[in-house]
Each structure stands twice: as structure tokens, then as C-alpha cells.
Design an enzyme around this catalytic site. Structure first.
Site, PDB file in Angstrom:
ATOM      1  N   HIS A 131     -52.018 -33.637  66.209  1.00 16.52           N
ATOM      2  CA  HIS A 131     -50.709 -34.185  66.551  1.00 16.52           C
ATOM      3  C   HIS A 131     -50.789 -34.723  67.970  1.00 16.52           C
ATOM      4  CE1 HIS A 131     -46.394 -34.108  67.586  1.00 16.52           C
ATOM      5  NE2 HIS A 131     -46.137 -34.053  66.293  1.00 16.52           N
ATOM      6  N   ASP A 208     -53.149 -24.726  67.757  1.00 16.41           N
ATOM      7  CA  ASP A 208     -51.818 -25.265  67.470  1.00 16.41           C
ATOM      8  C   ASP A 208     -51.423 -24.752  66.088  1.00 16.41           C
ATOM      9  OD1 ASP A 208     -49.659 -26.735  66.603  1.00 16.41           O
ATOM     10  OD2 ASP A 208     -50.481 -28.698  67.153  1.00 16.41           O
ATOM     11  N   GLN A 211     -47.880 -25.824  62.207  1.00 10.18           N
ATOM     12  CA  GLN A 211     -47.775 -26.035  60.763  1.00 10.18           C
ATOM     13  C   GLN A 211     -48.392 -24.886  59.967  1.00 10.18           C
ATOM     14  OE1 GLN A 211     -46.095 -28.541  59.414  1.00 10.18           O
ATOM     15  NE2 GLN A 211     -45.658 -29.541  61.362  1.00 10.18           N
ATOM     16  N   LYS A 234     -39.871 -24.719  63.191  1.00  8.10           N
ATOM     17  CA  LYS A 234     -40.754 -24.844  62.024  1.00  8.10           C
ATOM     18  C   LYS A 234     -40.757 -23.562  61.191  1.00  8.10           C
ATOM     19  CE  LYS A 234     -42.782 -28.695  63.766  1.00  8.10           C
ATOM     20  NZ  LYS A 234     -42.726 -30.047  63.193  1.00  8.10           N
ATOM     21  N   CYS A 372     -46.831 -38.712  64.139  1.00 11.84           N
ATOM     22  CA  CYS A 372     -47.402 -38.361  65.456  1.00 11.84           C
ATOM     23  C   CYS A 372     -48.889 -38.055  65.347  1.00 11.84           C
ATOM     24  CB  CYS A 372     -46.649 -37.190  66.084  1.00 11.84           C
ATOM     25  SG  CYS A 372     -44.981 -37.608  66.618  1.00 11.84           S
TER      26      CYS A 372
END
Length: 414
Positions: A131, A208, A211, A234, A372
Site C-alpha cells: 500500500h 503492515d 488487512q 478495519k 493505493c
């Protein structure tokens, strides 16, 4: 039959859906079918109530008052920190830094690394599927110090080329920053192996998890990342909230990201002494209500049982892929063996924006564009994709509506 199918993983999805007020919404006169969970998840009533309750009953600043409301607010805020720590099995609650979101957490680490640990000739490694939030902060850090940004390549299925990654791990590398799950393709990366390989050469790793956190059980003591960032919105919490996990060792090494109230012990015009963890990285009045509501979202997910959620979502993903593959001219963008959350696709030569608009007219919410991940789109030589991203409150019936909607849109556009 459909309701039975949606309880097969031990999760009563029809009952769960009633916990989310927005899922009863009508869009263009049709029931909302929400497949944009990768952008943000919807909020259960308990999260909405938790935020409202703070403002209604004990709105006050934290850490700064001896009066009753301040103490109640402080206790709730710090209990939220403990809830997050327990959820990811952090060794200490002070390893949980509340942020505005994943972007804020990554910028914190990149800024601090830039100021203390990067110099000309050094290397930062990211991957081709990152991202922008895990690209641009590292580009800035490298530009500021004359360091080099290197990118782990991917194969045609959207999977990291691990042999190439191994070859990149030399003495110049100061940090590896990679996504756990691709927000565009749903690829689940081999983060355990990435961390193990990097640590073998004493290289820290940032994950990260924006997700991944809502789909996959994460135990940071078992996984052993040096940093891990995710966003509250999220994982069924409010926007403007997030978490940066860091090991005590690394958080103590890094300089503060911002200056202001609460991140200090003493201030004179000659010198400032910084506060202890975690407050060293939480300058100013925090999003108190947001952190409390984030904890409520996490507790809601825990109450459902993350294993049940994961099993149900895996079954829903399998079904969605199976049905989407039947559509004439549909091309999956990324087809990794291990995936979660997101499915990106194109149909014939239809522009994703056109497909998205026609799906919206049918009450179906998907994301269109480059998500993104513009460099990833460039690798595939495409302008963007249609992305359907799943949650446990989605159903096979909704997948069927998506498939029918794509077919209908394609018949109008071809």
C-alpha cells in the site's frame, strides 16, 4: 437452505448481521450488499454505543486530572490498551501505542528510523504489493538520508519471490517493511519466514497488518515482528484509530515521533525529558473515545470467535472465487494459493470505474481503482481493478448477487 449454509462454520451469520445497523440500508431502492470491507468495515452496535457512552457519561481528558471523570476516562482508555495487548498477545501493554491508523504507525517508525538509524548507503526493503502507506514514508526516509529503497518482486500469481528476497538481505539492510495480506490481491505473505530470515541477520521487521488483523489470529510473541501496525476501522472499530505494536527493546531505541503534552516527564527551555513507554509516542490529547470503541470492536470479534470467523470467511472466499471464475471474460488480478479478504478482477476490457458504477446502481458496494497500490497496477499494466472484499457478515446469497450484478453490468457495457 441459504441460512443453513451461512451457519456451516458455527457462525450464525443471519443473527450476526442484526448487530450491524447499516446492513439494513437500502441503496437505490435495493438492499445494500457491502463488499468494500478492505476499505473499511461496518460497525456493530456495541462499538457505536461504546463511543457514545464515553461522551454521554464520562467525557474527560486522560492522565491529567485527579477528578472523578478523568480517572474513569483514564481507566477505560488504559483498559482499551490492555484489551489490544491481550488480543495480539503482546508481552506488555506498554508495547501498544495508540495511533490514528496504520499509516500513522508506519510513519512513526519510518520517521524515527530516519532520524537515528538510516544513513547514505543503507537499504530499506519493502515489497511490490505494498500500500502507498508502506511505500511513501520509506521513500521520504531514504531521500532524507541517501539510503536506497529495494523492492521484493512478485510472480504472476501475486506472490512474493522469496529467493529474490533472500538475496537482498545483506549488511546494508536496516529494516524490512512488508504487508501481511495484500489489500488489493488478498495474498497472504509468508511473514513468519520473512521475519525469521531477517532476524537471522539482525534486521528488524515491520509488518503492515491492516488487512490481516480482522481475518487472521496474530500472536506477536510467536510471530516475533519488531513492529506491527493496524487500523481500528478495519477491525470493526472507529475511523481515526489504530495501533502500533513494537517490542520494548525497539520502542526504547526510537526517538519520539512528535512533541507535546503527555509524551514528556519534564520540560524546561533548556531541555525536555521524555516520558516512559507507551506515552513517549502519544503526544497530545488522544482519540480517547475511539480507543475505547476500538476495544469494544475487538471484544465483539473475540466474542464471535476468531477461529469461527476465519473458517467462515475462508469458505465464503472459496465460494466467491468459484462463482466469479464462471463469468465469461473475468480475469483475476492475483491468484495466490493462500489468500484472505480481497478479490480483484477485471472483465473483458471494461474499465473498473464503469463496472463499479453499474454495480452501485444494483445496491452492490465494491472498490474500484488502484487501491493505493499504483506500482502494483503498473506491474500488471492495468489502470485498476474491481475489488470485492469480504467479511463474516457477508453471505453466499450476497456473493450470488455480486456475480449476477457483474454479468448484468458486462452485458450492458460490452
Amino acid at each position: 437452505m441459504e441460512q443453513i449454509a451461512n451457519i456451516v462454520a458455527g457462525l450464525d451469520v443471519e443473527k450476526v448481521r442484526k448487530d450491524f445497523p447499516i446492513l439494513g440500508t437500502q441503496v437505490h431502492g435495493k438492499p445494500l450488499v457491502y463488499f468494500d470491507n478492505g476499505a473499511t468495515t461496518q460497525k456493530p452496535q456495541v462499538v457505536i454505543d461504546a463511543e457514545a457512552r464515553y461522551y454521554e457519561n464520562y467525557n474527560s481528558n486522560v492522565h491529567r486530572g485527579v477528578h472523578h471523570l478523568s480517572q474513569v476516562a483514564t481507566n477505560a482508555y488504559e483498559q482499551a490498551r490492555q484489551t489490544v495487548a491481550s488480543f495480539i498477545n503482546a508481552a506488555h501493554s506498554h508495547e501498544i501505542i495508540f495511533t490514528k491508523g496504520t499509516t500513522d504507525g508506519i510513519n512513526l517508525v519510518a520517521n524515527a528510523m530516519s532520524r537515528r538509524f538510516l544513513k547514505a548507503g543503507d537499504t530499506v526493503i519493502i515489497s511490490a504489493m505494498e500500500h502507498h502507506s508502506n511505500i511513501v514514508p520509506w521513500q521520504i526516509a531514504c531521500e532524507d538520508n541517501g539510503a536506497t529503497l529495494k523492492v521484493i518482486p512478485i510472480n504472476e500469481k501475486g506472490e512474493l519471490q522469496m529467493e529474490a528476497f533472500k538475496a537482498m538481505l545483506d549488511e546494508t539492510v536496516k529494516i524490512v517493511a512488508v504487508t501481511y495480506v495484500s489489500n488489493t490481491m488478498g495474498t497472504i505473505n509468508r511473514v513468519e519466514e520473512i521475519i525469521e530470515l531477517a532476524h537471522a541477520k539482525n534486521i528488524p521487521v515491520l509488518i503492515d497488518a491492516a488487512q490481516a488483523i480482522q481475518h487472521i489470529s496474530i500472536d506477536v510473541q510467536a510471530l516475533k515482528p519488531d513492529f506491527l501496525a493496524f487500523s481500528g476501522h478495519k477491525i470493526y472499530g472507529p475511523t481515526g484509530t489504530g495501533v502500533l505494536y513494537g517490542t520494548t527493546e525497539w520502542l526504547n531505541k526510537l526517538p519520539p515521533y512528535q512533541g507535546g503534552g503527555d509524551m514528556i516527564k519534564t520540560v524546561t527551555f533548556a531541555k525536555t525529558t521524555y516520558n516512559e513507554l507507551p506515552y513517549k509516542f502519544e503526544a497530545g490529547t488522544p482519540n480517547i473515545a475511539g480507543a475505547i470503541a476500538l476495544a469494544a470492536g475487538i471484544e465483539y470479534l473475540q466474542g464471535l470467535g476468531l477461529e469461527k470467523v476465519q473458517q467462515y470467511e475462508e469458505e465464503l472466499m472459496t465460494y466467491a472465487l468459484q462463482e466469479l471464475r464462471k463469468i465469461d471474460g473475468l480475469r483475476l488480478i492475483g491468484d495466490a494459493a493462500h489468500r484472505s479478504g480481497a478479490i480483484s478482477f477485471l472483465v473483458h476490457n471494461i474499465h473498473p470505474f464503469d463496472m463499479g458504477e453499474l454495480l452501485d446502481q444494483q445496491g452492490i458496494a465494491v472498490r474500484t481503482g488502484h487501491h493505493c497500490t499504483e506500482p502494483l497496477m503498473d506491474l500488471f499494466r492495468i489502470p485498476g481493478t474491481v475489488r470485492a472484499s469480504l467479511s463474516f457478515y457477508n453471505t453466499k446469497e450476497e456473493v450470488d448477487k455480486l456475480v449476477a450484478g457483474v454479468k448484468r453490468a458486462a452485458s450492458m457495457l460490452l
